[in-house]
Design an enzyme around this catalytic site. Structure first.
Site, PDB file in Angstrom:
ATOM      1  N   ASN A 158      80.728  31.765 133.847  1.00 55.96           N
ATOM      2  CA  ASN A 158      81.259  31.314 133.155  1.00 55.96           C
ATOM      3  C   ASN A 158      81.854  31.733 131.303  1.00 55.96           C
ATOM      4  O   ASN A 158      82.984  30.844 131.670  1.00 55.96           O
ATOM      5  CB  ASN A 158      80.483  29.909 132.898  1.00 55.96           C
ATOM      6  CG  ASN A 158      79.094  30.479 131.943  1.00 55.96           C
ATOM      7  OD1 ASN A 158      78.940  31.295 132.080  1.00 55.96           O
ATOM      8  ND2 ASN A 158      78.774  29.626 131.153  1.00 55.96           N
ATOM      9  N   GLU A 256      68.297  33.944 130.585  1.00 60.16           N
ATOM     10  CA  GLU A 256      69.120  32.377 129.883  1.00 60.16           C
ATOM     11  C   GLU A 256      69.079  32.101 131.236  1.00 60.16           C
ATOM     12  O   GLU A 256      70.217  31.819 131.804  1.00 60.16           O
ATOM     13  CB  GLU A 256      70.288  33.010 129.280  1.00 60.16           C
ATOM     14  CG  GLU A 256      69.824  34.063 127.858  1.00 60.16           C
ATOM     15  CD  GLU A 256      68.987  33.774 126.165  1.00 60.16           C
ATOM     16  OE1 GLU A 256      69.021  32.064 126.940  1.00 60.16           O
ATOM     17  OE2 GLU A 256      68.480  33.643 125.835  1.00 60.16           O
ATOM     18  N   CYS A 290      76.248  26.116 130.031  1.00 55.64           N
ATOM     19  CA  CYS A 290      74.943  25.598 130.612  1.00 55.64           C
ATOM     20  C   CYS A 290      74.292  24.751 129.413  1.00 55.64           C
ATOM     21  O   CYS A 290      73.048  24.169 130.087  1.00 55.64           O
ATOM     22  CB  CYS A 290      74.014  27.686 130.342  1.00 55.64           C
ATOM     23  SG  CYS A 290      74.387  28.354 128.813  1.00 55.64           S
ATOM     24  N   GLU A 468      68.504  34.558 122.195  1.00 51.67           N
ATOM     25  CA  GLU A 468      69.165  35.814 122.418  1.00 51.67           C
ATOM     26  C   GLU A 468      69.963  35.404 120.594  1.00 51.67           C
ATOM     27  O   GLU A 468      69.712  34.797 120.036  1.00 51.67           O
ATOM     28  CB  GLU A 468      70.839  36.432 123.547  1.00 51.67           C
ATOM     29  CG  GLU A 468      70.238  36.225 124.084  1.00 51.67           C
ATOM     30  CD  GLU A 468      71.348  37.020 125.533  1.00 51.67           C
ATOM     31  OE1 GLU A 468      72.156  35.941 126.007  1.00 51.67           O
ATOM     32  OE2 GLU A 468      71.610  37.869 126.434  1.00 51.67           O
TER      33      GLU A 468
HETATM   34  P1  NAD Z   1      74.210  33.565 139.426  1.00 47.73           P
HETATM   35  O1  NAD Z   1      72.740  33.351 138.917  1.00 47.73           O
HETATM   36  O2  NAD Z   1      74.100  33.618 140.684  1.00 47.73           O
HETATM   37  O3  NAD Z   1      74.947  35.290 138.849  1.00 47.73           O
HETATM   38  C1  NAD Z   1      74.093  35.718 137.563  1.00 47.73           C
HETATM   39  C2  NAD Z   1      74.221  37.409 137.485  1.00 47.73           C
HETATM   40  O4  NAD Z   1      73.712  37.515 138.568  1.00 47.73           O
HETATM   41  C3  NAD Z   1      75.982  37.738 138.850  1.00 47.73           C
HETATM   42  O5  NAD Z   1      76.174  38.504 138.114  1.00 47.73           O
HETATM   43  C4  NAD Z   1      75.515  38.168 139.765  1.00 47.73           C
HETATM   44  O6  NAD Z   1      75.872  38.764 140.997  1.00 47.73           O
HETATM   45  C5  NAD Z   1      73.571  38.431 139.836  1.00 47.73           C
HETATM   46  N1  NAD Z   1      72.752  38.161 140.360  1.00 47.73           N
HETATM   47  C6  NAD Z   1      72.821  37.413 141.786  1.00 47.73           C
HETATM   48  N2  NAD Z   1      72.065  37.720 142.635  1.00 47.73           N
HETATM   49  C7  NAD Z   1      71.667  38.870 141.560  1.00 47.73           C
HETATM   50  C8  NAD Z   1      70.006  39.786 142.400  1.00 47.73           C
HETATM   51  N3  NAD Z   1      69.157  39.401 142.574  1.00 47.73           N
HETATM   52  N4  NAD Z   1      69.425  40.633 141.239  1.00 47.73           N
HETATM   53  C9  NAD Z   1      70.184  40.671 139.911  1.00 47.73           C
HETATM   54  N5  NAD Z   1      71.535  40.824 139.818  1.00 47.73           N
HETATM   55  C10 NAD Z   1      72.031  39.312 140.712  1.00 47.73           C
HETATM   56  O7  NAD Z   1      74.656  32.782 138.461  1.00 47.73           O
HETATM   57  P2  NAD Z   1      76.237  32.525 138.002  1.00 47.73           P
HETATM   58  O8  NAD Z   1      76.900  31.644 139.190  1.00 47.73           O
HETATM   59  O9  NAD Z   1      77.404  33.461 138.005  1.00 47.73           O
HETATM   60  O10 NAD Z   1      76.198  31.416 136.443  1.00 47.73           O
HETATM   61  C11 NAD Z   1      76.383  30.274 136.383  1.00 47.73           C
HETATM   62  C12 NAD Z   1      74.638  29.903 136.389  1.00 47.73           C
HETATM   63  O11 NAD Z   1      74.404  30.966 134.839  1.00 47.73           O
HETATM   64  C13 NAD Z   1      74.365  28.437 135.733  1.00 47.73           C
HETATM   65  O12 NAD Z   1      73.128  27.851 135.935  1.00 47.73           O
HETATM   66  C14 NAD Z   1      74.304  28.224 134.373  1.00 47.73           C
HETATM   67  O13 NAD Z   1      73.387  27.350 133.683  1.00 47.73           O
HETATM   68  C15 NAD Z   1      73.839  29.907 133.985  1.00 47.73           C
HETATM   69  N6  NAD Z   1      73.778  30.173 132.263  1.00 47.73           N
HETATM   70  C16 NAD Z   1      73.167  30.323 130.813  1.00 47.73           C
HETATM   71  C17 NAD Z   1      72.941  30.076 129.957  1.00 47.73           C
HETATM   72  C18 NAD Z   1      72.302  30.497 129.087  1.00 47.73           C
HETATM   73  O14 NAD Z   1      72.269  31.358 128.272  1.00 47.73           O
HETATM   74  N7  NAD Z   1      71.489  30.141 129.692  1.00 47.73           N
HETATM   75  C19 NAD Z   1      74.883  30.785 129.658  1.00 47.73           C
HETATM   76  C20 NAD Z   1      75.950  30.945 130.570  1.00 47.73           C
HETATM   77  C21 NAD Z   1      75.184  30.336 132.024  1.00 47.73           C
END
Ligand code: NAD
Length: 502
Positions: A158, A256, A290, A468
Site C-alpha cells: 500500500n 505492523e 492500515c 517503528e
Molecule cells: P500480506 O500479509 O499479504 O503481505 C505482506 C508481505 O508479506 C508481502 O511482501 C508478501 O509477499 C509477504 N508474505 C506473504 N506471505 C509470507 C510468508 N509466509 N512469509 C514471509 N513473507 C510473506 O499483506 P498485503 O496484502 O501485502 O498488505 C495489506 C495488509 O498490510 C493489510 O492487512 C494492512 O492493514 C497491512 N498494513 C499494516 C501496516 C501497519 O503499519 N500496521 C501498514 C500497511 C499495511
C-alpha cells in the site's frame, strides 16, 4: 500526462548482493491498475537468489569498513540516500503511481517522507548515546549497542517507498545488512530505491531487493539462520505465521499488521472539522491504509443529521485517474482487490447493512478499465457484523450510533484489532479520558491520519506487537550488550588465595 514511458520504469532486474541480475523465481506482473495495462513482466527472486543475497550480505556486513564506521561516518550514507531520493522524487512518484494506482500527489508526498526518514535516522544514529550505568561494585559498567547482523524487511503493497524506508533506514543506520522483500503487486519502487542506494556508494552486498512470492522468498528471509530480525508490515495472518517461525528461532520480530480503527464523534464536535477528518481518514489512499478510520461511531442526538452531511460530502469526492491533479479517490491496487472489496460490501448489504453512498464501480466510461470502486458508506450494521469486524482495506466506512461514553468505549474495544482511533469533541478532558480507555497504538484527537517520523507507531492486539519510528526505532535493529571493566587491578577475592602468584 496519462502515462509514464515504460523506459523510465525499472527494467525488471533484481538487485542481489550489489549486482543487477535477472531473477530465477516465478514471474511477476506489475500492472497499472488505473487502466489494467501491463507495466512490466519479470522473474522474481527464487530461493537460490535469496541464498546468494544472504551470503553476500554476511560478507559485506562483517567487513570492518562497514562494521567499524563511526556513527557520523555511517550517517553520511543515509544522507546520500536521502539526497538521491529527493533528487528523484518525481521519478519515484511516477513509478509508484504506475505500480499502485495511488495519486501522484500522494506518491510525491510518500517519496519526500522516505527521504525524511533516512535523514531522521542519520540524526538519531549520531545523537544516540550509549550509557555508563551506575556502578554497584569496583567496575566501570556500560550498556552498548551493536548491530544484529542480517535483517529482513518484508513490506506490503500500500505505501511501498514509505514502508521500505521505515525499515531500511534504521536497519542500515544500526550497522546491519538488509534484505528487502516488497509485495508482488508493487515491486517496482523498491527496485528504484535499490538504484538510488547503489548510487549512494553503500558497499555492495549490504542491501538487496528480492521481490517474489511470500511463501518462497519471504519464507526464506524469515527462516534462514543468518537472519537475526524480521521487520514485517502486512496482514495479520501472515504476521502470525512469521511470529511462529520467529519463535522457533527465538528471533525478535516487528509486526505492523491490520486494523479496523474506530472514529468517535461526540455531539459537541466541530462537525465541519470532523467530516473533513473522517473523509480523509477512510477515503484517502482509497481506503488502502492500515490506519483507515473504518468504523465510525456517532453520538445519537446528531446521528441522522451528521450522516446526511457526511453522505453528501462523500458523494462529492472526486473519483478519478491518479494522474489528474483534482483526483481525491483513485483506483485500488489491483482488479482482484477491487473484486474482494466489492464482494465484502455486497455481503454486508445482504446481511442487512443500509447503503448510504457508493456500493458500486463508477459509471464514468473513462474509468471502466481501471480497478475503481466508489467511496462507500454502510450504516446500521451491528458492531458484531462481519463488515464491522473484518478489515476491508478499501474505501468502505461503516457507521453506528452510540448512546454514551461508556458504550462507545466498549464498542470501540470490541474488535480484534487495536491500531488507531479518532476522537472528535470540543471537550478535551473527555477526549483524553476516552483515548486512555481505548486499546490502540495511536489516538488522534480532532484530527486523523497525521504522521511524524519522530513519533513511535505500532499496534495492539491483532494489529501487531512492536513500534517503528521515533528515536527507539533504531534500537529495534540493535542488540544491547553489557560491559564490565575492572577498576581495581586485583584478583577477585573469592578465588584470590587459590591462585599461585606469578
Ligand atoms: P500480506 O500479509 O499479504 O503481505 C505482506 C508481505 O508479506 C508481502 O511482501 C508478501 O509477499 C509477504 N508474505 C506473504 N506471505 C509470507 C510468508 N509466509 N512469509 C514471509 N513473507 C510473506 O499483506 P498485503 O496484502 O501485502 O498488505 C495489506 C495488509 O498490510 C493489510 O492487512 C494492512 O492493514 C497491512 N498494513 C499494516 C501496516 C501497519 O503499519 N500496521 C501498514 C500497511 C499495511
Amino acid at each position: 500526462m496519462r502515462n509514464v514511458a515504460s523506459t523510465s520504469l525499472p527494467d525488471g532486474r533484481l538487485f542481489i548482493g550489489g549486482e543487477w541480475t535477472l531473477g530465477t523465481g516465478a514471474e511477476i506482473t506489475s500492472i497499472f491498475p488505473a487502466d489494467g495495462s501491463v507495466n512490466l513482466r519479470f522473474r522474481g527472486a527464487s530461493r537460490e537468489d535469496g541464498l546468494l543475497a544472504i551470503e553476500r550480505a554476511k560478507v559485506a556486513q562483517a567487513e570492518p569498513s562497514w562494521l567499524d564506521l563511526k556513527p557520523h561516518e555511517r550517517a553520511r550514507y543515509l544522507h546520500r540516500i536521502a539526497d538521491g531520493i529527493e533528487a528523484n522524487v518525481e521519478r519515484i512518484a511516477r513509478i509508484q503511481t504506475r505500480d499502485t494506482g495511488k495519486t501522484l500527489q500522494e506518491t510525491r508526498a510518500l517519496a519526500a517522507s522516505a527521504a525524511g526518514t533516512f535523514r531522521y535516522f542519520a540524526a538519531v544514529l549520531e545523537t544516540s548515546d550509549e550509557a555508563l550505568t551506575t556502578p554497584r561494585g569496583n567496575a566501570l559498567t556500560l550498556s552498548v549497542w551493536e548491530p544484529l547482523g542480517l535483517v529482513s524487511a518484508i513490506t506490503p503493497w500500500n505505501s511501498p517507498i514509505a514502508s521500505d524506508a521505515q525499515k531500511v533506514a534504521p536497519a542500515l543506520a544500526a550497522g546491519n545488512a538488509v534484505l528487502l522483500k516488497p509485495a508482488s503487486w508493487s515491486p517496482l519502487v523498491s527496485l528504484e530505491l535499490a538504484r538510488i542506494i547503489e548510487v549512494s556508494g553503500l558497499p555492495p552486498g549490504l542491501f538487496s531487493v528480492l521481490p517474489g512470492a511470500g511463501r518462497e522468498i519471504g519464507n526464506l528471509l524469515v527462516e534462514h539462520p543468518s537472519i537475526r530480525r524480521v521487520s514485517f508490515t502486512g496482514g495479520t495472518s501472515t504476521g502470525r505465521t512469521i511470529a511462529r517461525q520467529a519463535a522457533e528461532k527465538l528471533m525478535p520480530v516487528s509486526l505492523e499488521l491490520g486494523g479496523k480503527s474506530p472514529t468517535i464523534v461526540f455531539a459537541d464536535a466541530d462537525q465541519d472539522m470532523a467530516i473533513a477528518g473522517i473523509l480523509y481518514g477512510i477515503f484517502s489512499s482509497t481506503g488502502q491504509s492500515c490506519i483507515a478510520g473504518a468504523r465510525l461511531f456517532v453520538e445519537r442526538p446528531i446521528y441522522n443529521t451528521f450522516l446526511a452531511r457526511l453522505t453528501a460530502a462523500t458523494k462529492r469526492l472526486r473519483v478519478g485517474h491518479p494522474h489528474d491533479a483534482a483526483t481525491q479517490v483513485s483506483c485500488l491496487i489491483h482488479p482482484d482487490h477491487r473484486d474482494a472489496v466489492e464482494a465484502q460490501v455486497n455481503q454486508a448489504i445482504k446481511d442487512g447493512a443500509r447503503l448510504l453512498a457508493g456500493g458500486s464501480r463508477p459509471d464514468d466510461p473513462t474509468l471502466a478499465e481501471g480497478a475503481y470502486y466508489l467511496p462507500t458508506i454502510l450504516a446500521d450494521a451491528p458492531n458484531s457484523a462481519r463488515i464491522c469486524r473484518e478489515e476491508v482495506f478499501g474505501p468502505v466506512l461503516v457507521v453506528l450510533p452510540f448512546e454514551d461514553e461508556a458504550e462507545v468505549i466498549s464498542q470501540s474495544n470490541d474488535n480484534d484489532y487495536g491500531l488507531a482511533c479518532g476522537i472528535w469533541t470540543r471537550d478535551f478532558p473527555r477526549a483524553w479520558r476516552v483515548g486512555k480507555e481505548i486499546t490502540t497504538g495511536t489516538v488522534w484527537i480532532n484530527t486523523y491520519k497525521q504522521f511524524s517520523i519522530s513519533t513511535p507507531f505500532g499496534g495492539e492486539k491483532d494489529s501487531g506487537m512492536s513500534r517503528e519510528k521515533g528515536r527507539d526505532g533504531l534500537r529495534a535493529y540493535q542488540r544491547q550488550k553489557a560491559v564490565y571493566v575492572d577498576l581495581t587491578n586485583r584478583p577477585i577475592t573469592w578465588a584470590a588465595d587459590t591462585v599461585e602468584r606469578t
